[in-house]
Write a protein that holds these residues in place. Structure first.
Motif, short mmCIF file in Angstrom:
data_model
loop_
_atom_site.label_atom_id
_atom_site.label_comp_id
_atom_site.label_asym_id
_atom_site.label_seq_id
_atom_site.Cartn_x
_atom_site.Cartn_y
_atom_site.Cartn_z
N LYS A 113 0.83 -1.22 0.00
CA LYS A 113 0.00 0.00 0.00
C LYS A 113 0.86 1.26 0.00
O LYS A 113 0.36 2.37 -0.10
N THR A 114 2.16 1.07 0.18
CA THR A 114 3.07 2.22 0.15
C THR A 114 3.85 2.24 -1.16
O THR A 114 4.06 1.20 -1.79
N VAL A 115 4.27 3.43 -1.54
CA VAL A 115 5.15 3.56 -2.70
C VAL A 115 6.41 4.32 -2.26
O VAL A 115 6.33 5.27 -1.48
N ALA A 116 7.55 3.86 -2.75
CA ALA A 116 8.82 4.53 -2.47
C ALA A 116 9.09 5.53 -3.58
O ALA A 116 9.03 5.18 -4.76
N VAL A 117 9.35 6.79 -3.21
CA VAL A 117 9.58 7.83 -4.23
C VAL A 117 10.90 8.53 -3.96
O VAL A 117 11.28 8.76 -2.81
N ARG A 118 11.57 8.88 -5.05
CA ARG A 118 12.82 9.62 -4.92
C ARG A 118 12.90 10.66 -6.02
O ARG A 118 12.45 10.43 -7.14
N CYS A 119 13.48 11.80 -5.68
CA CYS A 119 13.69 12.88 -6.64
C CYS A 119 15.21 13.01 -6.81
O CYS A 119 15.88 13.62 -5.98
N PRO A 120 15.76 12.40 -7.85
CA PRO A 120 17.22 12.37 -7.99
C PRO A 120 17.77 13.75 -8.34
O PRO A 120 17.04 14.59 -8.88
N SER A 121 19.05 13.98 -8.05
CA SER A 121 19.64 15.29 -8.35
C SER A 121 20.41 15.27 -9.67
O SER A 121 20.78 16.32 -10.18
N HIS A 122 20.66 14.09 -10.24
CA HIS A 122 21.47 14.03 -11.46
C HIS A 122 20.75 14.74 -12.61
O HIS A 122 19.60 14.42 -12.90
N PRO A 123 21.44 15.69 -13.28
CA PRO A 123 20.76 16.46 -14.33
C PRO A 123 20.20 15.59 -15.46
O PRO A 123 19.13 15.91 -16.00
N VAL A 124 20.91 14.52 -15.82
CA VAL A 124 20.41 13.67 -16.92
C VAL A 124 19.13 12.95 -16.50
O VAL A 124 18.15 12.88 -17.25
N ALA A 125 19.12 12.44 -15.27
CA ALA A 125 17.93 11.75 -14.77
C ALA A 125 16.74 12.71 -14.76
O ALA A 125 15.65 12.40 -15.23
N ARG A 126 16.98 13.91 -14.24
CA ARG A 126 15.87 14.87 -14.13
C ARG A 126 15.36 15.30 -15.50
O ARG A 126 14.16 15.43 -15.72
N LYS A 127 16.29 15.50 -16.43
CA LYS A 127 15.88 15.92 -17.78
C LYS A 127 15.06 14.81 -18.45
O LYS A 127 14.02 15.07 -19.07
#
Ligand code: TXA
Ligand code: MG
Length: 324
Positions: A113-127
């Motif tokens: 029922k839970t989801v693991a979320v992450r907001c990476p800092s790598h510019p390629v990942a974010r783009k």
């Protein structure tokens, strides 16, 4: 299927985003390790991740977003503790658990029922996430059980012929996976030690509970599997005396040493010095284990750091990799 490695130019990143939108897998760099990404909202794409990795279907995936605000819609609630951690550590190598909304397929969270979320800092990942316009489900881009990949070449070694594109952002900065925290309750629980240390977290939210990896029903399904392991037998040693004992016990085998102590030298033993800091140890550990496997060592002895700061995460990986 032919697997190509490409530098993350604008054109290559747009191509990767198109592949994601059409339900395919793309490997991409993050600041921790390389990820194997798919559209987190597409059940068929998610199934492809499990298949390509040979991953047990009860091990849930981390969902990656480009901005903290992209959490809206994916999760039911953000606790005050989670808000503090997001404010301090996102974008960055910290993964947080939330109660999931219906938008996230059950397949992605292995029915949890839970989801693991992450907001990476790598510019390629974010783009890539931004252009794709969807959250990316992405485990580490290794075959299940092996050390996580920290270079495009390491990804290709494991997933050649199983994916079409690897975006090559060079070696990753951290080298170990993100820290995973359950901040849905009153006291935050550490599910996986990682790049953000317990000490750093406690400075922001006070005391943190460390989840036991040995309970019958682990809180994080990934904790029960052997992981991060090279083909060679990995043995841990604390000091020179233990090293000598291991070397003489395995004197008929091809033995290598991995260490953070600069002047370690033993006759006939290939020695990999990972640098004197825990940061450089973490950065180079997985890549070094893979290099030694390519050179067909039978036994790798690793000299263990103190379990403080990043050393705690390093020891967590080493202990899992050394369990046979
Ligand atoms: O640094 C990282 O986190 C990398 C990069 C690519 O972002 N990703 C990564 O993913 O390490 P993976 O799938 O190799 O590890 C995810 C870990 C597993 O131990 C899994 O069991 C745990 O997170 N996990 C995921 N969702 C969970 C959930 N809902 N509850 C508990 N644990 C969860
Ligand atoms: Mg993994």
């Amino acid at each position: 299927m032919r697997t190509v490695i490409q530098k993350p130019s604008s054109a290559a990143t747009r191509k990767a985003a198109r592949l994601i939108r059409s339900g395919e897998l793309v490997a991409f760099p993050t600041e921790t390790v390389y990820g194997l990404g798919a559209n987190a909202l597409d059940v068929r794409a998610i199934k492809k991740i499990f298949k390509a990795k040979g991953r047990p279907s009860d091990n849930p995936l981390i969902v990656h977003v480009a901005f903290p605000r992209d959490l809206d819609g994916l999760v039911k609630a953000i606790s005050p503790t989670a808000k503090k951690l997001i404010g301090r550590f996102w974008p960055g190598p910290l993964t947080l658990l939330f109660r999931k909304s219906k938008t996230i397929p059950d397949r992605a969270t292995a029915g949890l029922k839970t989801v693991a979320v992450r907001c990476p800092s790598h510019p390629v990942a974010r783009k890539l996430i931004r252009i794709a316009g969807v959250p990316l489900a992405a485990p580490s881009a290794n075959r299940s059980g092996k050390p996580s990949p920290t270079t495009a070449r390491d990804v290709k070694e494991d997933l050649n012929g199983k994916i079409t594109l690897i975006l090559d952002g060079g070696p990753t900065r951290v080298g170990l996976e993100s820290t995973v925290i359950d901040a849905t309750g009153n006291v935050p629980i550490l599910l996986r030690p990682g790049a953000i240390t317990v000490e750093q977290l406690e400075r922001v939210v006070g005391k943190i509970r460390i989840a036991s990896a040995h309970s019958k029903k682990p809180r994080s399904p990934g904790m029960k599997y052997r992981h991060y392991a090279p083909k060679a037998k990995l043995i841990l040693a604390e000091n020179a005396r233990e090293l000598r004992r291991v070397f003489s016990k395995h004197s008929k085998k091809r033995v290598a040493l991995v260490t953070y102590r600069k002047n370690r030298q033993f006759p006939g033993i290939r020695t990999e010095f990972l640098g004197a800091t825990t940061a450089s140890f973490a950065r180079r550990l997985f890549a070094t284990l893979r290099t030694l496997d390519r050179s067909k060592f039978d036994v790798v002895v690793c000299e263990t750091p103190d379990e403080k700061g990043l050393g705690f995460a390093i020891m967590n990986r080493l202990k899992k990799a050394a369990t046979s």
